[in-house]
Design a protein around this motif. Sequence first.
Motif, PDB file in Angstrom:
ATOM      1  N   MET A   1       0.846  -1.192   0.000  1.00 37.92           N
ATOM      2  CA  MET A   1       0.000   0.000   0.000  1.00 37.92           C
ATOM      3  C   MET A   1       0.879   1.238   0.000  1.00 37.92           C
ATOM      4  O   MET A   1       1.962   1.241   0.576  1.00 37.92           O
ATOM      5  CB  MET A   1      -0.911  -0.014   1.232  1.00 37.92           C
ATOM      6  N   ASP A   2       0.400   2.316  -0.640  1.00 39.37           N
ATOM      7  CA  ASP A   2       1.133   3.560  -0.662  1.00 39.37           C
ATOM      8  C   ASP A   2       1.374   4.063   0.757  1.00 39.37           C
ATOM      9  O   ASP A   2       0.473   4.058   1.601  1.00 39.37           O
ATOM     10  CB  ASP A   2       0.341   4.599  -1.458  1.00 39.37           C
ATOM     11  N   SER A   3       2.604   4.514   1.042  1.00 43.22           N
ATOM     12  CA  SER A   3       2.971   4.919   2.395  1.00 43.22           C
ATOM     13  C   SER A   3       2.130   6.090   2.890  1.00 43.22           C
ATOM     14  O   SER A   3       1.757   6.145   4.070  1.00 43.22           O
ATOM     15  CB  SER A   3       4.455   5.291   2.453  1.00 43.22           C
ATOM     16  N   GLU A  51      -9.274  -3.202   6.785  1.00 46.84           N
ATOM     17  CA  GLU A  51      -9.325  -4.329   5.839  1.00 46.84           C
ATOM     18  C   GLU A  51      -8.991  -3.862   4.426  1.00 46.84           C
ATOM     19  O   GLU A  51      -8.255  -4.533   3.694  1.00 46.84           O
ATOM     20  CB  GLU A  51     -10.713  -4.971   5.869  1.00 46.84           C
ATOM     21  N   GLU A  52      -9.537  -2.720   4.032  1.00 47.58           N
ATOM     22  CA  GLU A  52      -9.262  -2.192   2.698  1.00 47.58           C
ATOM     23  C   GLU A  52      -7.776  -1.885   2.521  1.00 47.58           C
ATOM     24  O   GLU A  52      -7.233  -2.006   1.421  1.00 47.58           O
ATOM     25  CB  GLU A  52     -10.087  -0.925   2.462  1.00 47.58           C
ATOM     26  N   ALA A  53      -7.122  -1.501   3.632  1.00 44.10           N
ATOM     27  CA  ALA A  53      -5.693  -1.215   3.585  1.00 44.10           C
ATOM     28  C   ALA A  53      -4.860  -2.483   3.624  1.00 44.10           C
ATOM     29  O   ALA A  53      -3.636  -2.432   3.476  1.00 44.10           O
ATOM     30  CB  ALA A  53      -5.300  -0.306   4.749  1.00 44.10           C
ATOM     31  N   LEU A  76       6.644   0.435   8.714  1.00 45.54           N
ATOM     32  CA  LEU A  76       6.523   1.769   8.140  1.00 45.54           C
ATOM     33  C   LEU A  76       7.634   2.649   8.701  1.00 45.54           C
ATOM     34  O   LEU A  76       7.793   2.750   9.914  1.00 45.54           O
ATOM     35  CB  LEU A  76       5.157   2.366   8.474  1.00 45.54           C
ATOM     36  N   GLU A  77       8.413   3.244   7.820  1.00 41.27           N
ATOM     37  CA  GLU A  77       9.516   4.112   8.232  1.00 41.27           C
ATOM     38  C   GLU A  77       9.277   5.524   7.720  1.00 41.27           C
ATOM     39  O   GLU A  77       8.895   5.713   6.565  1.00 41.27           O
ATOM     40  CB  GLU A  77      10.849   3.588   7.683  1.00 41.27           C
ATOM     41  N   VAL A  78       9.503   6.507   8.600  1.00 43.54           N
ATOM     42  CA  VAL A  78       9.366   7.915   8.234  1.00 43.54           C
ATOM     43  C   VAL A  78      10.647   8.641   8.617  1.00 43.54           C
ATOM     44  O   VAL A  78      11.108   8.537   9.756  1.00 43.54           O
ATOM     45  CB  VAL A  78       8.161   8.568   8.942  1.00 43.54           C
ATOM     46  N   GLY A  86      10.881  11.699   3.968  1.00 45.14           N
ATOM     47  CA  GLY A  86      10.559  10.523   3.177  1.00 45.14           C
ATOM     48  C   GLY A  86       9.892   9.473   4.030  1.00 45.14           C
ATOM     49  O   GLY A  86       9.990   9.478   5.259  1.00 45.14           O
ATOM     50  N   MET A  87       9.175   8.577   3.395  1.00 46.72           N
ATOM     51  CA  MET A  87       8.529   7.480   4.105  1.00 46.72           C
ATOM     52  C   MET A  87       8.465   6.280   3.184  1.00 46.72           C
ATOM     53  O   MET A  87       8.381   6.415   1.965  1.00 46.72           O
ATOM     54  CB  MET A  87       7.139   7.875   4.587  1.00 46.72           C
ATOM     55  N   LYS A  88       8.518   5.112   3.796  1.00 46.51           N
ATOM     56  CA  LYS A  88       8.414   3.896   3.008  1.00 46.51           C
ATOM     57  C   LYS A  88       7.863   2.786   3.891  1.00 46.51           C
ATOM     58  O   LYS A  88       8.053   2.768   5.105  1.00 46.51           O
ATOM     59  CB  LYS A  88       9.770   3.485   2.438  1.00 46.51           C
ATOM     60  N   SER A  89       7.169   1.876   3.258  1.00 50.22           N
ATOM     61  CA  SER A  89       6.648   0.720   3.968  1.00 50.22           C
ATOM     62  C   SER A  89       7.250  -0.519   3.341  1.00 50.22           C
ATOM     63  O   SER A  89       7.534  -0.549   2.141  1.00 50.22           O
ATOM     64  CB  SER A  89       5.119   0.671   3.884  1.00 50.22           C
ATOM     65  N   ALA A  90       7.470  -1.526   4.161  1.00 45.59           N
ATOM     66  CA  ALA A  90       8.094  -2.743   3.650  1.00 45.59           C
ATOM     67  C   ALA A  90       7.733  -3.908   4.537  1.00 45.59           C
ATOM     68  O   ALA A  90       7.479  -3.757   5.730  1.00 45.59           O
ATOM     69  CB  ALA A  90       9.618  -2.580   3.597  1.00 45.59           C
TER      70      ALA A  90
END
Length: 233
Positions: A1-3, A51-53, A76-78, A86-90
């Motif tokens: 999902m977009d961060s 749930e949608e996320a 999730l990193e910010v 910046g932010m990213k999820s992994a």
Amino acid sequence: MDSAALLDILGNENRRRILRLLSHKPCYVTEISEYLGVSPKAVIDHLRKLEEAGLVESRTDDQRRKYFHISRNLRLEVDVSPYEFGMKSAYPASANLDVSTCQYLSLDVKYGRDGDEEDASDEPVSEVKAGQIADLAEELNCLEELKSELSLAQRWVHGQITSVLDTMSEAVDGTGENRIRAEILAALAAGAETVPEVSRKADAPEHIVEAHLASMAERSIVERDGDRWALSG
């Protein structure tokens, strides 16, 4: 999902509280409603968005009761600084990852020139030589690579923690669904002894901690001495 979308989802306190509750064990709507002190309708709305996320999913038991649980591990990193936002999820890296391949994890980073702790960038720009600028650029590149590998190492640790918690949960209750017991045992291993201390470390209400400790004491997993608790053996 977009961060950015993920941050919007997690910006709501009640949704964060729902995730924290579900990290302990699967719950149905009424349980969550009583825990949050909000209406079941509001809980259902929060759960729908989660749930949608892709953060939670549900299953139905034999009594047709719908239980919700966290669907997967996500990190999730910010980063916020005067020079970067910046932010990213992994997903956490596999527990089988060989972190010895992270070549920068033991790097002794030096600041400034020739190992001095004084930052060369403190000098007036006119006095910073071209060679020094090149050195600073190289150091910046090295630090960026270090940052990337530390992020991978953090994901690996996260994956390892999840794996150990899953194993402990299955060993303690046979299902692996009641993770709060694993967190209670980890709190005892970390030095917590009283119910309030365990409650703070496990981030769970004292009456719930006390009930689980009593249940595990019956199975000789933990033992009690007055108001103090410890791992058996």
